[in-house]
Design a protein around this motif. Structure first.
Motif, mmCIF file in Angstrom:
data_model
loop_
_atom_site.group_PDB
_atom_site.id
_atom_site.type_symbol
_atom_site.label_atom_id
_atom_site.label_comp_id
_atom_site.label_asym_id
_atom_site.label_seq_id
_atom_site.Cartn_x
_atom_site.Cartn_y
_atom_site.Cartn_z
ATOM 1 N N PRO A 189 0.800 -1.361 0.026
ATOM 2 C CA PRO A 189 0.015 -0.086 -0.033
ATOM 3 C C PRO A 189 0.891 1.218 -0.111
ATOM 4 C CG PRO A 189 -0.880 -1.634 1.648
ATOM 5 C CD PRO A 189 0.455 -2.331 0.956
ATOM 6 N N ALA A 190 2.045 1.347 0.685
ATOM 7 C CA ALA A 190 2.737 2.383 0.980
ATOM 8 C C ALA A 190 3.421 2.852 -0.665
ATOM 9 C CB ALA A 190 3.902 2.350 1.858
ATOM 10 N N LEU A 191 3.847 1.698 -0.953
ATOM 11 C CA LEU A 191 4.579 1.888 -2.424
ATOM 12 C C LEU A 191 3.283 2.212 -3.464
ATOM 13 C CD1 LEU A 191 7.117 1.526 -4.014
ATOM 14 C CD2 LEU A 191 6.460 -0.954 -4.600
ATOM 15 N N ALA A 192 2.367 1.479 -3.378
ATOM 16 C CA ALA A 192 1.085 2.062 -4.248
ATOM 17 C C ALA A 192 0.858 3.544 -4.222
ATOM 18 C CB ALA A 192 -0.134 1.345 -4.005
ATOM 19 N N THR A 193 0.922 4.026 -3.077
ATOM 20 C CA THR A 193 0.729 5.468 -2.695
ATOM 21 C C THR A 193 1.771 6.280 -3.429
ATOM 22 O OG1 THR A 193 -0.815 5.067 -0.818
ATOM 23 C CG2 THR A 193 0.415 7.327 -1.097
ATOM 24 N N GLU A 194 2.846 6.060 -3.197
ATOM 25 C CA GLU A 194 4.243 6.814 -3.655
ATOM 26 C C GLU A 194 4.003 6.509 -5.487
ATOM 27 O OE1 GLU A 194 8.961 6.149 -3.926
ATOM 28 O OE2 GLU A 194 7.603 4.960 -2.416
ATOM 29 N N ALA A 195 3.514 5.405 -5.767
ATOM 30 C CA ALA A 195 3.425 4.993 -7.616
ATOM 31 C C ALA A 195 2.559 6.418 -7.729
ATOM 32 C CB ALA A 195 3.250 3.838 -7.883
ATOM 33 N N ARG A 196 1.366 6.488 -7.194
ATOM 34 C CA ARG A 196 0.324 7.211 -7.729
ATOM 35 C C ARG A 196 1.001 8.717 -7.884
ATOM 36 N NH1 ARG A 196 -3.051 3.925 -4.157
ATOM 37 N NH2 ARG A 196 -4.532 2.947 -5.579
ATOM 38 N N VAL A 197 1.524 9.051 -6.813
ATOM 39 C CA VAL A 197 2.091 10.420 -6.542
ATOM 40 C C VAL A 197 3.164 10.638 -7.888
ATOM 41 C CG1 VAL A 197 3.521 12.174 -5.315
ATOM 42 C CG2 VAL A 197 1.578 10.585 -3.971
ATOM 43 N N THR A 198 3.860 9.761 -7.978
ATOM 44 C CA THR A 198 4.854 9.905 -9.108
ATOM 45 C C THR A 198 4.225 10.061 -10.320
ATOM 46 O OG1 THR A 198 6.479 8.601 -7.912
ATOM 47 C CG2 THR A 198 6.773 8.756 -10.220
ATOM 48 N N MET A 199 3.106 9.264 -10.488
ATOM 49 C CA MET A 199 2.543 9.282 -11.869
ATOM 50 C C MET A 199 1.847 10.435 -12.064
ATOM 51 S SD MET A 199 2.582 7.441 -14.519
ATOM 52 C CE MET A 199 2.268 8.542 -15.424
ATOM 53 N N ILE A 200 0.981 11.082 -11.021
ATOM 54 C CA ILE A 200 0.334 12.123 -11.008
ATOM 55 C C ILE A 200 1.395 13.381 -11.576
ATOM 56 C CG2 ILE A 200 -1.029 14.234 -9.645
ATOM 57 C CD1 ILE A 200 -1.986 11.753 -8.034
ATOM 58 N N ARG A 201 2.507 13.506 -10.761
ATOM 59 C CA ARG A 201 3.559 14.558 -11.075
ATOM 60 C C ARG A 201 4.135 14.357 -12.779
ATOM 61 N NH1 ARG A 201 7.753 13.021 -5.968
ATOM 62 N NH2 ARG A 201 6.307 14.159 -4.345
ATOM 63 N N VAL A 202 4.173 13.308 -13.057
ATOM 64 C CA VAL A 202 4.678 13.193 -14.406
ATOM 65 C C VAL A 202 3.626 13.516 -15.357
ATOM 66 C CG1 VAL A 202 5.247 11.563 -16.169
ATOM 67 C CG2 VAL A 202 6.198 11.191 -14.042
ATOM 68 N N LEU A 203 2.296 13.274 -15.243
ATOM 69 C CA LEU A 203 1.077 13.667 -16.039
ATOM 70 C C LEU A 203 0.984 15.200 -15.821
ATOM 71 C CD1 LEU A 203 -1.423 10.662 -15.301
ATOM 72 C CD2 LEU A 203 -0.185 11.129 -17.269
ATOM 73 N N LEU A 204 1.341 15.731 -14.947
ATOM 74 C CA LEU A 204 0.943 17.128 -14.695
ATOM 75 C C LEU A 204 2.045 17.956 -15.742
ATOM 76 C CD1 LEU A 204 0.132 17.554 -11.059
ATOM 77 C CD2 LEU A 204 -1.213 18.120 -12.821
ATOM 78 N N VAL A 205 3.196 17.481 -15.361
ATOM 79 C CA VAL A 205 4.348 18.110 -16.179
ATOM 80 C C VAL A 205 4.269 17.712 -17.498
ATOM 81 C CG1 VAL A 205 6.846 18.317 -16.092
ATOM 82 C CG2 VAL A 205 5.895 18.286 -13.857
ATOM 83 N N THR A 206 3.990 16.743 -17.991
ATOM 84 C CA THR A 206 4.130 16.414 -19.418
ATOM 85 C C THR A 206 2.847 16.724 -20.009
ATOM 86 O OG1 THR A 206 3.492 13.979 -18.918
ATOM 87 C CG2 THR A 206 5.841 14.548 -19.219
ATOM 88 N N LEU A 207 1.699 16.614 -19.589
ATOM 89 C CA LEU A 207 0.361 16.760 -20.268
ATOM 90 C C LEU A 207 -0.217 17.870 -19.833
ATOM 91 C CD1 LEU A 207 -0.824 12.950 -20.611
ATOM 92 C CD2 LEU A 207 0.857 14.095 -22.295
ATOM 93 N N GLY A 208 -0.031 18.413 -18.547
ATOM 94 C CA GLY A 208 -1.022 19.387 -17.887
ATOM 95 C C GLY A 208 -0.661 20.710 -18.485
ATOM 96 N N THR A 209 -1.419 21.688 -18.035
ATOM 97 C CA THR A 209 -1.417 23.032 -18.363
ATOM 98 C C THR A 209 -0.679 23.928 -17.182
ATOM 99 O OG1 THR A 209 -3.669 23.707 -17.486
ATOM 100 C CG2 THR A 209 -3.300 23.084 -19.746
ATOM 101 N N ARG A 210 -0.769 25.213 -17.289
ATOM 102 C CA ARG A 210 -0.159 25.962 -16.192
ATOM 103 C C ARG A 210 -1.421 26.133 -15.019
ATOM 104 N NH1 ARG A 210 2.867 31.626 -18.458
ATOM 105 N NH2 ARG A 210 4.662 30.373 -19.409
#
Length: 226
Positions: A189-210
């Motif tokens: 569970p702890a690693l799953a939470t960390e994975a979600r946070v990592t993926m959210i950061r990546v999506l925000l930076v690569t696919l998100g807007t300001r």
């Protein structure tokens, strides 16, 4: 009659369509078990029929060689992944929630493969393996789904390199998340939470807007404090 002869008379055609479907599924299940042990290069008709407990003539009524039931496995794998991603991309225009949905869709796909997940990941980038060709088909389908989702949200389509970077990272994160777990089990569970946070950061930076980034900066725990 024994269980074996009830399921299928060795070397004889099944008596009903239901029996025929059961035998075909049995061959595919045996192929998955052999692939899990040996990868695609260790796959052979002899090992599949030994695993399935069937006669060679029975195998050849359904498949011409060992590659054909493997292709059936990979087709089902791609359908599960693309279908899960498609469902993840619907119902929200909120980038953080989208990141959670995407990583969870990938994890659900990975969990469904059981012991064959490790050789599957091992061959994703092997150009000599049929797995790599299926990976490219899945990525093409997922790219199309993402572009369609962005169009539906009134957003410009992501740049091809940005989109590929996001998908490659998502694939890698899922590999890291599932590699240390028992096949078919839930990740830590702890690693799953960390994975979600990592993926959210990546999506925000690569696919998100300001605006997406500004919103995300206000969420606790998503980015470390300076």
């Amino acid at each position: 009659m024994t269980e074996e002869t009830t399921a299928v008379r060795r070397g004889r055609p099944p008596q009903t369509q239901e029996q025929a479907e059961e035998v075909r599924a049995r061959i595919i299940e045996a192929t998955a078990a052999v692939f899990a042990r040996n990868g695609s290069r260790g796959l052979s008709v002899a090992q599949i029929i030994e695993q399935a407990g069937l006669a060679r003539p029975t195998f050849y009524r359904y498949f011409g060689n060992a590659a054909e039931p493997l292709r059936a496995l990979l087709d089902a794998s791609n359908e599960d992944l693309v279908g899960g991603i498609g469902a993840a991309l619907t119902g929200t225009d909120e980038p953080v929630q989208l990141g959670i949905r995407l990583i969870d869709a990938y994890v659900d796909w990975a969990r469904g493969h059981g012991p064959m997940l490790r050789p599957l990941f091992a061959e994703l980038h092997d150009p000599g393996s049929p797995v790599s060709a299926y990976r490219e088909r899945a990525l093409d389908d997922i790219r199309a789904l993402v572009r369609k989702a962005f169009e539906g949200l009134g957003r410009p389509a992501p740049a091809p390199l940005d989109l590929d970077a996001a998908l490659q990272v998502c694939e890698y994160v899922v590999y890291r998340l599932t590699a240390g777990s028992e096949p078919g089990s839930d990740p830590d569970p702890a690693l799953a939470t960390e994975a979600r946070v990592t993926m959210i950061r990546v999506l925000l930076v690569t696919l998100g807007t300001r605006d997406d980034l500004a919103y995300a900066m206000e969420l606790p725990g998503l980015f470390p404090d300076p």
